[in-house]
Design an enzyme around this catalytic site. Structure first.
Site, short mmCIF file in Angstrom:
data_model
loop_
_atom_site.label_atom_id
_atom_site.label_comp_id
_atom_site.label_asym_id
_atom_site.label_seq_id
_atom_site.Cartn_x
_atom_site.Cartn_y
_atom_site.Cartn_z
N HIS A 1 61.06 42.89 117.43
CA HIS A 1 60.63 44.00 118.38
C HIS A 1 59.38 43.85 118.87
CE1 HIS A 1 60.33 47.26 120.81
NE2 HIS A 1 59.98 48.12 120.76
N TYR B 1 55.08 43.74 121.27
CA TYR B 1 53.60 43.73 121.20
C TYR B 1 52.79 43.60 120.73
CZ TYR B 1 55.93 48.95 122.39
OH TYR B 1 57.39 49.73 122.96
N HIS C 1 65.10 43.04 132.21
CA HIS C 1 64.17 44.12 131.47
C HIS C 1 62.70 43.20 130.87
CE1 HIS C 1 62.53 46.52 128.20
NE2 HIS C 1 62.91 45.90 127.58
N PHE C 2 63.96 42.90 129.81
CA PHE C 2 62.43 41.58 129.00
C PHE C 2 61.23 40.87 130.24
CE2 PHE C 2 65.17 38.35 127.77
CZ PHE C 2 64.38 37.86 128.29
N ARG D 1 74.85 36.14 129.38
CA ARG D 1 74.33 35.33 129.88
C ARG D 1 73.47 33.85 129.19
NH1 ARG D 1 69.16 38.54 126.17
NH2 ARG D 1 67.39 36.57 126.75
#
Lengths: 180, 541, 48
Positions: B215, B219, B366-367, B429
């Site tokens: 995760h 960032y 989403h990503f 996926r």
């Protein structure tokens, strides 16, 4: 400057409080779904040796597929292996609590069942377990949804959900797709 | 040209070349998955392509852009020469050598394990060593950023570190923490297995270690975009930064909350308990706070600009903003895509609700929205903003830059909106092909083709981006680069020590990591689960 | 007016617009989340 820095920081902190309120609402809804509707992640810390699971115990070939116990509990045992499921077709009754148990002798796999909340990773070293109730009858897809090697795209099973009246275990409590 | 500028240009170009190649591969992959017949398809070409796409986008484009941007910020925001430029070049060559090693291994068909590895699948050791070299290069960058800030503080006692540099160092510190998880996995589990020294792998442990990184790495990619939002966008829009203090606090919150949340990637895994999953979901929910603070702070900064330009009323300032400036336009589009991507992410992180979408196209949507829509579109805008000062030339056409940004936005939505829908229907996926003869899957076909069209638009946009940068060569020489950094409404004269360094926050990160990851990692040594046999993918049968 | 006076003038209104915009977006996000929660997630039934 008439508008001081404190006023600015205050407005920011007020907004942060609103943000925390919003995510708290979401967290409350998730707790509600977990406690009242029994929708939780399929955590199940139950080690199993991937190297020997086919030799003895519940994941030997004779035990695979759907079984109804003497108490009437419905459990389906499925082995996920490069690049197929054993068995490739599973029969389950509608509107009744069922348990799916998965294990793998080789690498990471995972499954979902289309149109339902059934979803779990299948990690070598552990038994994955999902309890659920299927409400709609028909043929559902249960593909491998995690990359497991070059044959990954061809790895899927069929899940046949039948009305309780058509769900007929044999003398050993077994129900299979071939029997029909 | 200064060292920092040469470094920035070199890093940006490596990143953007990797990006352009990865874009072509991505479109081909979507073509293969659609009902249309596609060329070059074998399982090996497809999964090697997916591995190359992920590696190039997630590790190469991002790491090089973050490093290049950091060198630029260290020199310009601190207004002093970069310390130890020779080390910076060492980091560059190390990371470049690692990139080439990994790429050659992938294209030789010996690393089809995807960029997230999936042990006990094991690729050629050269793939992993290549990636370790990229990370090692980035560690040099981290140290240089910390040293640059330290030297500046020594020369300017008591003065607040400029926000752009404070945020860059926040990212460097976070990246050092972030890479610990994946480094432990590679050094103690994967590389020994790839060398043939280990025959078995504890898969639960490797997945948990990777989740530590998984995760926070996002960032790391995202923070340059946020640096642009806080320190460049208000200036480009003709306004002021609403609050410098809250900017600092936001970057500190990213440092703290991006790390102890990785278990939300393992919600569907059997080997972690619901208690720790729930704890980390709760911490994940708090990550939304710095993001929402940013939406508000940048909104207020833009409102200042819009009102200074004559905008009135509750929303009139929005129309008054100078949307013709590429950095302002990119920010607006990035926030729109962040809203869609954030919505998808809220659903993903929602504990039991993750079961509805885990490993479906919803997650891919989403990503891609967060990565392509918030990270990469701001990389474009950062490049457009810095290029005049890096090349000494003015942009020949802002219209071409705007067209490129709009195409990226449109392509991203056309590609990802169908993916959300297909994900809810259960499209899974990481497969090369679907059996469109199946009645359930046949109904997905048209939407898969729509998303392919989105991919093609993205490809056009990406190539136009590279062309726009090359076009600077024909731009007129301009030797007075415009000021890029914004001033705050209240420029900080003094800030608390806690918001001028990271000592306190490192302690807090340590405490939170012990709390969130201590037992989830220790349990593997307590229950000592049976290992899984290594499965090599690099040996031809 | 000098730039500082201009800034002073607009700061009397800021951040009303930003707050309204942020609240609107977060409100829509929350509504969207609850729509998915109520219309898709809960009807798909129990799993644990």
């Amino acid at each position: 400057m008439a508008i001081g820095e404190e006023a600015i920081v205050r407005s920011e902190l007020r907004w942060a409080a609103v943000s925390i309120g919003v995510v708290s609402l979401i967290m409350l809804a998730l707790i509600y779904a977990g406690i009242v509707h029994h929708i939780n992640p399929p955590s199940n810390i139950e080690p199993i040796d991937p190297k020997t699971l086919h030799l003895s115990g519940e994941f030997t070939e004779a035990n695979l597929g759907t079984r109804v116990s003497a108490e009437g509990q419905v459990t389906s045992r499925i082995v996920a292996t490069q690049f197929t499921f054993q068995p490739r077709c599973i029969v389950l009754p509608a509107n009744q609590r069922v348990t799916l148990r998965f294990a793998t002798p080789d690498v990471i796999h995972g499954i979902l069942v289309t149109g339902t909340n059934v979803n779990t990773m299948i990690v070598p070293g552990y038994v994955s377990q999902v309890h659920t109730v299927f409400t709609r009858t028909g043929e559902l897809l249960m593909p491998c949804h995690e990359y497991c090697g070059l044959g990954h795209s061809e790895m899927f099973a069929t899940l046949r959900v039948v009305p309780a009246s058509e769900f007929k275990p044999d003398a050993q409590g077994r129900v299979s797709c071939d029997a029909r | 040209m200064t060292h920092a500028r040469r470094l920035a240009l070199a890093h940006f170009w490596i990143g953007f070349i990797a990006f352009a190649i990865a874009l072509v591969l991505g479109v081909w992959q979507m073509w293969v998955r659609s009902p249309l017949p596609a060329p070059f398809l074998t399982a090996s070409t497809y999964f090697s392509s997916v591995t190359a796409h992920g590696t190039a986008m997630a590790y190469v484009l991002t790491t090089f852009t973050v490093m290049g941007f950091g060198y630029y910020v260290a020199e310009t925001a601190l207004a002093r020469a970069l310390p130890a430029p020779r080390w910076a070049w060492t980091g560059f060559w190390l990371a470049l050598a690692g990139t080439l090693m990994a790429v050659v291994t992938i294209f030789s068909g010996r690393a089809a394990v995807l960029f997230t590895f999936y042990p006990p699948l094991i690729a050629s050791v050269f793939y992993y060593i290549g990636l370790v070299l990229v990370v090692a290069g980035s560690w040099i960058w981290c140290v240089l950023m910390i040293v640059a800030m330290g030297q500046w503080k020594g020369a300017n006692p008591g003065r607040p570190v400029p926000l752009a540099m404070f945020a860059t160092v926040a990212n460097a510190v976070m990246w050092l923490w972030t890479t610990v998880g994946v480094t432990l996995e590679l050094l103690f589990q994967v590389i020994p297995a790839a060398l043939g020294l280990k025959a078995q792998i504890d898969v639960g442990l490797s997945r948990t270690l990777f989740s530590w990184t998984l995760h926070a790495v996002v960032y790391f990619w995202l923070i340059p975009s946020y640096i642009a939002f806080y320190t460049m966008v208000p200036q480009a829009a003709g306004g002021r930064l609403y609050s410098d203090t809250m900017g600092r606090l936001t970057f500190v919150l990213f440092l703290i909350y991006s790390l102890p949340v990785g278990l939300h990637h393992l919600l569907m895994d059997p080997h972690q308990s619901n208690a720790f999953k729930f704890l980390q979901v709760a911490l994940t929910a708090l990550v939304s706070v710095p993001t929402l603070l940013t939406v508000f702070t940048i909104g207020a900064s833009l409102e200042i600009a819009g009102r200074l330009r004559g905008g009135r009323g509750l929303f009139g300032w929005i129309g008054a903003l100078p949307w013709e400036r590429p950095l302002v336009l990119a920010t607006g589009l990035a926030f729109l895509m962040l809203a869609f991507g954030g919505f998808g992410g809220l659903v993903n992180m929602s504990y039991g609700m993750n079961a509805m979408v885990h490993n479906t196209s919803w997650v891919t949507a989403h990503f891609h929205l967060i990565f392509g829509g918030t990270v990469v579109i701001m990389y474009f805008a950062i490049a457009y903003t810095l290029w005049p000062s890096l090349t000494g030339r003015a942009a020949p056409s802002l219209a071409a830059q705007r067209l490129q940004l709009w195409l990226w936005f449109i392509g991203m939505l056309v590609m990802t909106l169908p993916w959300h829908y297909l994900g809810l229907l259960g499209q899974w996926r990481r497969v090369a092909t679907f059996n469109y003869a199946d009645p359930i899957i046949a109904a997905w076909g048209p939407w898969v083709i729509v998303s392919l069209v989105g991919g093609l638009i993205l490809l056009v946009s990406g190539l136009l981006f590279v062309r726009n940068l090359l076009q600077f060569a024909i731009g007129r020489a301009s030797h007075v680069p415009a000021e890029v950094y914004a001033t705050a409404v209240h420029p900080p004269l003094r800030v608390p020590a806690a918001l001028n360094g990271f000592r306190l926050w490192n302690v807090l990160v340590l405490v939170l990591m012990l709390l969130a990851y201590g037992y989830p990692l220790a349990q593997f040594f307590i229950i000592d689960p049976p290992g899984a046999l290594v499965h090599r993918v690099d040996q031809r049968r | 007016m000098t730039p500082e006076e201009e800034l002073e003038r607009v700061m009397r209104d800021v951040p009303r617009g930003a707050l309204a915009l942020a609240a609107l977006s977060v409100g829509l996000l929350l509504v969207g989340w609850f729509l998915v929660y109520l219309l898709v997630f809960l009807p798909r039934g129990m799993v644990s």
